[in-house]
Scaffold this motif. Structure first.
Motif, PDB file in Angstrom:
ATOM      1  N   THR A 112       0.833  -1.207   0.000  1.00  0.00           N
ATOM      2  CA  THR A 112       0.000   0.000   0.000  1.00  0.00           C
ATOM      3  C   THR A 112       0.865   1.253   0.000  1.00  0.00           C
ATOM      4  N   VAL A 113       0.285   2.346  -0.436  1.00  0.00           N
ATOM      5  CA  VAL A 113       1.005   3.612  -0.397  1.00  0.00           C
ATOM      6  C   VAL A 113       1.322   3.979   1.050  1.00  0.00           C
ATOM      7  N   ALA A 114       2.295   4.832   1.216  1.00  0.00           N
ATOM      8  CA  ALA A 114       2.683   5.276   2.551  1.00  0.00           C
ATOM      9  C   ALA A 114       1.578   6.124   3.173  1.00  0.00           C
ATOM     10  N   ALA A 115       1.580   6.207   4.484  1.00  0.00           N
ATOM     11  CA  ALA A 115       0.533   6.929   5.216  1.00  0.00           C
ATOM     12  C   ALA A 115       0.414   8.382   4.785  1.00  0.00           C
ATOM     13  N   ASP A 116       1.561   9.036   4.562  1.00  0.00           N
ATOM     14  CA  ASP A 116       1.497  10.457   4.220  1.00  0.00           C
ATOM     15  C   ASP A 116       0.883  10.691   2.842  1.00  0.00           C
ATOM     16  N   ILE A 117       0.929   9.681   1.976  1.00  0.00           N
ATOM     17  CA  ILE A 117       0.290   9.775   0.664  1.00  0.00           C
ATOM     18  C   ILE A 117      -1.213   9.542   0.794  1.00  0.00           C
ATOM     19  N   GLN A 118      -1.586   8.510   1.562  1.00  0.00           N
ATOM     20  CA  GLN A 118      -3.004   8.168   1.666  1.00  0.00           C
ATOM     21  C   GLN A 118      -3.815   9.243   2.373  1.00  0.00           C
ATOM     22  N   THR A 119      -3.227   9.904   3.348  1.00  0.00           N
ATOM     23  CA  THR A 119      -3.980  10.926   4.079  1.00  0.00           C
ATOM     24  C   THR A 119      -4.299  12.149   3.227  1.00  0.00           C
ATOM     25  N   LEU A 120      -3.662  12.264   2.067  1.00  0.00           N
ATOM     26  CA  LEU A 120      -3.992  13.359   1.146  1.00  0.00           C
ATOM     27  C   LEU A 120      -5.338  13.137   0.468  1.00  0.00           C
ATOM     28  N   ASP A 121      -5.782  11.881   0.453  1.00  0.00           N
ATOM     29  CA  ASP A 121      -6.991  11.509  -0.285  1.00  0.00           C
ATOM     30  C   ASP A 121      -8.246  12.049   0.403  1.00  0.00           C
ATOM     31  N   GLN A 122      -8.942  12.956  -0.281  1.00  0.00           N
ATOM     32  CA  GLN A 122     -10.177  13.534   0.237  1.00  0.00           C
ATOM     33  C   GLN A 122     -11.403  12.975  -0.495  1.00  0.00           C
ATOM     34  N   ASN A 123     -11.256  11.744  -1.009  1.00  0.00           N
ATOM     35  CA  ASN A 123     -12.325  11.107  -1.790  1.00  0.00           C
ATOM     36  C   ASN A 123     -12.653  11.922  -3.042  1.00  0.00           C
ATOM     37  N   THR A 124     -11.645  12.575  -3.590  1.00  0.00           N
ATOM     38  CA  THR A 124     -11.775  13.272  -4.866  1.00  0.00           C
ATOM     39  C   THR A 124     -10.737  12.697  -5.823  1.00  0.00           C
ATOM     40  N   ILE A 125     -10.983  12.821  -7.107  1.00  0.00           N
ATOM     41  CA  ILE A 125     -10.109  12.221  -8.104  1.00  0.00           C
ATOM     42  C   ILE A 125      -8.687  12.743  -8.001  1.00  0.00           C
ATOM     43  N   ASP A 126      -8.542  14.057  -7.899  1.00  0.00           N
ATOM     44  CA  ASP A 126      -7.208  14.639  -7.965  1.00  0.00           C
ATOM     45  C   ASP A 126      -6.388  14.475  -6.689  1.00  0.00           C
ATOM     46  N   THR A 127      -6.958  13.823  -5.660  1.00  0.00           N
ATOM     47  CA  THR A 127      -6.185  13.560  -4.445  1.00  0.00           C
ATOM     48  C   THR A 127      -5.951  12.070  -4.231  1.00  0.00           C
ATOM     49  N   ASN A 128      -6.447  11.249  -5.144  1.00  0.00           N
ATOM     50  CA  ASN A 128      -6.311   9.801  -5.025  1.00  0.00           C
ATOM     51  C   ASN A 128      -4.914   9.357  -5.464  1.00  0.00           C
ATOM     52  N   ALA A 129      -4.377   8.358  -4.801  1.00  0.00           N
ATOM     53  CA  ALA A 129      -3.017   7.904  -5.080  1.00  0.00           C
ATOM     54  C   ALA A 129      -2.846   7.440  -6.525  1.00  0.00           C
ATOM     55  N   LEU A 130      -3.849   6.780  -7.088  1.00  0.00           N
ATOM     56  CA  LEU A 130      -3.764   6.337  -8.480  1.00  0.00           C
ATOM     57  C   LEU A 130      -3.676   7.533  -9.423  1.00  0.00           C
ATOM     58  N   ALA A 131      -4.522   8.519  -9.205  1.00  0.00           N
ATOM     59  CA  ALA A 131      -4.518   9.712 -10.052  1.00  0.00           C
ATOM     60  C   ALA A 131      -3.226  10.500  -9.898  1.00  0.00           C
ATOM     61  N   LEU A 132      -2.630  10.437  -8.708  1.00  0.00           N
ATOM     62  CA  LEU A 132      -1.380  11.156  -8.450  1.00  0.00           C
ATOM     63  C   LEU A 132      -0.165  10.407  -8.975  1.00  0.00           C
ATOM     64  N   GLY A 133      -0.385   9.211  -9.544  1.00  0.00           N
ATOM     65  CA  GLY A 133       0.721   8.422 -10.064  1.00  0.00           C
ATOM     66  C   GLY A 133       1.537   7.742  -8.984  1.00  0.00           C
ATOM     67  N   LYS A 134       0.904   7.549  -7.805  1.00  0.00           N
ATOM     68  CA  LYS A 134       1.602   6.944  -6.675  1.00  0.00           C
ATOM     69  C   LYS A 134       1.272   5.460  -6.496  1.00  0.00           C
ATOM     70  N   SER A 135       0.275   4.959  -7.219  1.00  0.00           N
ATOM     71  CA  SER A 135      -0.089   3.547  -7.085  1.00  0.00           C
ATOM     72  C   SER A 135      -0.579   2.998  -8.422  1.00  0.00           C
ATOM     73  N   ALA A 136      -0.514   1.681  -8.556  1.00  0.00           N
ATOM     74  CA  ALA A 136      -0.942   1.015  -9.793  1.00  0.00           C
ATOM     75  C   ALA A 136      -2.415   0.653  -9.754  1.00  0.00           C
ATOM     76  N   MET A 137      -2.996   0.659  -8.551  1.00  0.00           N
ATOM     77  CA  MET A 137      -4.415   0.342  -8.409  1.00  0.00           C
ATOM     78  C   MET A 137      -5.081   1.379  -7.514  1.00  0.00           C
ATOM     79  N   GLY A 138      -6.375   1.536  -7.669  1.00  0.00           N
ATOM     80  CA  GLY A 138      -7.127   2.467  -6.851  1.00  0.00           C
ATOM     81  C   GLY A 138      -8.549   1.982  -6.671  1.00  0.00           C
ATOM     82  N   MET A 139      -9.200   2.454  -5.639  1.00  0.00           N
ATOM     83  CA  MET A 139     -10.583   2.085  -5.369  1.00  0.00           C
ATOM     84  C   MET A 139     -11.425   3.347  -5.373  1.00  0.00           C
TER      85      MET A 139
END
Length: 429
Positions: free
Chosen positions: A244-271
């Motif tokens: 999984t992505v690191a904690a500091d990356i995941q906490t950026l996610d505000q349930n919006t597209i542009d804050t999701n780890a996949l959209a940010l290019g930080k992960s290969a999968m997203g939910m």
């Protein structure tokens, strides 16, 4: 990046009518039926599509002016709370399945039953579709499209890694192995296989439904401390293995597209939600694809259900109820509007609109329609409306506890105990 108030209003027909305000000012309330305020959250793409539909509506309804406001996820809910306190809610505003029950019970929404079917011609949607936005026997919104939860993945990353892509019957155990393999195959810093999904209530809901339970039941939490402990343990084990992505990356996610780890290019999968694939693909250079969330076991329940992707509701304090209802009717039933909107807010509820737009959809949009069709024999019954306090539970209890766990400030067992304790104090039934 979100469209801010100034940039959106600059492009609105409301400006030409002298209705715009500065970025730091407030949008005035209007007494005339011909002037409406609309408010939503979402990406730049959503803002553009919405603006184009409002312009189309204004062109077909001379004398009508619509001033729109697009906000970020957190900013939206803060603004809505302020408007509720001041009894100045936008005439038309956006909600979702997890919030319509909560906000309608708090008086934010106007019951729309009086406008059906004279103004809101939604009979073709089917009675079951109207149930999706009905709370305590009254219609408090109109669904803008169908969607469900989904697993998005970077198809290009899978191909480069030589790893088979996820299938519709993927189990959670298989998912965990995939996530770890992808992190290793990525071979670069700040890139992981998947998200730290412990902070997504909708994924937890699917996880529970696969096990015969649900997030809420009878106006209360529908799970126990053992369920929560198992959930947190899964994600912590996967994080420690590097999946999984690191904690500091995941906490950026505000349930919006542009804050999701996949959209940010930080992960290969997203939910996320299936309709959001359109927005994700716009931000990704690689080819994205979509399939079901992982399930407990092969052949077991998927945990999925159809839901209204997003909802237009009418402000409870509006003086323009009829005019607002007329605009919503246009938004969901006009074929030209449907062609502009595509499936960014979900697969259209109207069979006529759905049929009209299919031939013009791009491959990504077609993929979301195929996904909804794929779910046809996989979905379960739509859950009862979320209880009062569910929004606060998600934002102030569920996400913060998951964040503390990811930062190793608590343990799965301690986090589970807190989730139940604080959740019971938040959910009002």
């Amino acid at each position: 990046m979100q469209v801010n108030r100034r940039s959106f209003l600059m492009g609105s027909a409301g400006v030409a009518a002298g209705l715009a305000c500065g970025a730091g000012g407030s949008i005035p309330a209007f007494a005339e039926d011909s002037k409406l305020r609309a408010m939503w959250w979402g990406s730049n793409d959503r803002a553009k599509r919405t603006l184009d539909v409002t312009k189309l509506y204004e062109s077909k309804n001379p004398g009508v002016s619509i001033v729109g406001e697009s906000l970020s996820g957190d900013g939206y809910w803060t603004k809505l709370s302020t408007q509720m306190a001041g009894r100045a809610i936008a005439d038309v505003f956006q909600l979702e399945p997890g919030t319509i029950s909560d906000y309608s019970k708090r008086g934010a929404c106007l019951a729309l039953d009086e406008f059906v079917p004279s103004t809101l011609k939604v009979d073709s949607f089917g009675k079951d579709m109207l149930k999706l936005t009905t709370v305590d026997g009254k219609l408090y919104g109109v669904g803008l499209g169908l969607n469900s939860f989904a697993l998005f993945f970077d198809q290009t990353a899978f191909e480069k890694a030589g790893i088979p892509v996820p299938t519709a019957d993927l189990t959670w155990e298989e998912y965990a192995k995939l996530a770890v393999e992808l992190t290793k195959a990525g071979g670069k810093d700040n890139y992981w296989g998947g998200p730290y999904g412990a902070r997504y209530t909708y994924v937890f809901d699917a996880w529970l439904r696969q096990r015969g339970k649900s997030l809420y039941a009878d106006g209360k939490l529908g799970f126990n401390v053992d369920d929560a402990t198992a959930w947190y343990t899964f994600w912590e084990d996967l994080r420690k293995k590097g999946g999984t992505v690191a904690a500091d990356i995941q906490t950026l996610d505000q349930n919006t597209i542009d804050t999701n780890a996949l959209a940010l290019g930080k992960s290969a999968m997203g939910m996320a939600y299936s309709n959001q694939l359109v927005g994700y693909q716009l931000l990704s250079k690689n080819k994205l694809a979509i399939t079901l969330l992982p399930r407990e076991k092969k052949g077991g329940p998927s945990g999925h259900y159809y839901r209204p992707a997003l909802i237009w509701s009418v402000g409870g304090s509006t003086k323009n109820g009829e005019a607002a209802a007329k605009f919503i009717d246009f938004f969901v039933n006009d074929v030209e509007a449907g062609k502009i909107l595509g499936v960014e807010r979900g697969v259209p509820m109207s069979p006529v609109v759905r049929e009209a737009i299919l031939p013009i959809l791009n491959p990504t949009e077609q993929a979301t329609v195929k996904y909804i069709n794929l779910l046809k024999d996989q979905v379960g019954e739509y859950p009862a409306p979320a209880p009062l306090g569910s929004t606060q539970f998600d934002q102030r209890v569920f996400r913060p506890i998951a964040d503390e766990l990811a930062f190793e400030r608590t343990t799965p067992a301690e986090a589970a105990a807190r989730l139940l304790e604080e959740g019971k104090a938040t959910i009002k039934g």
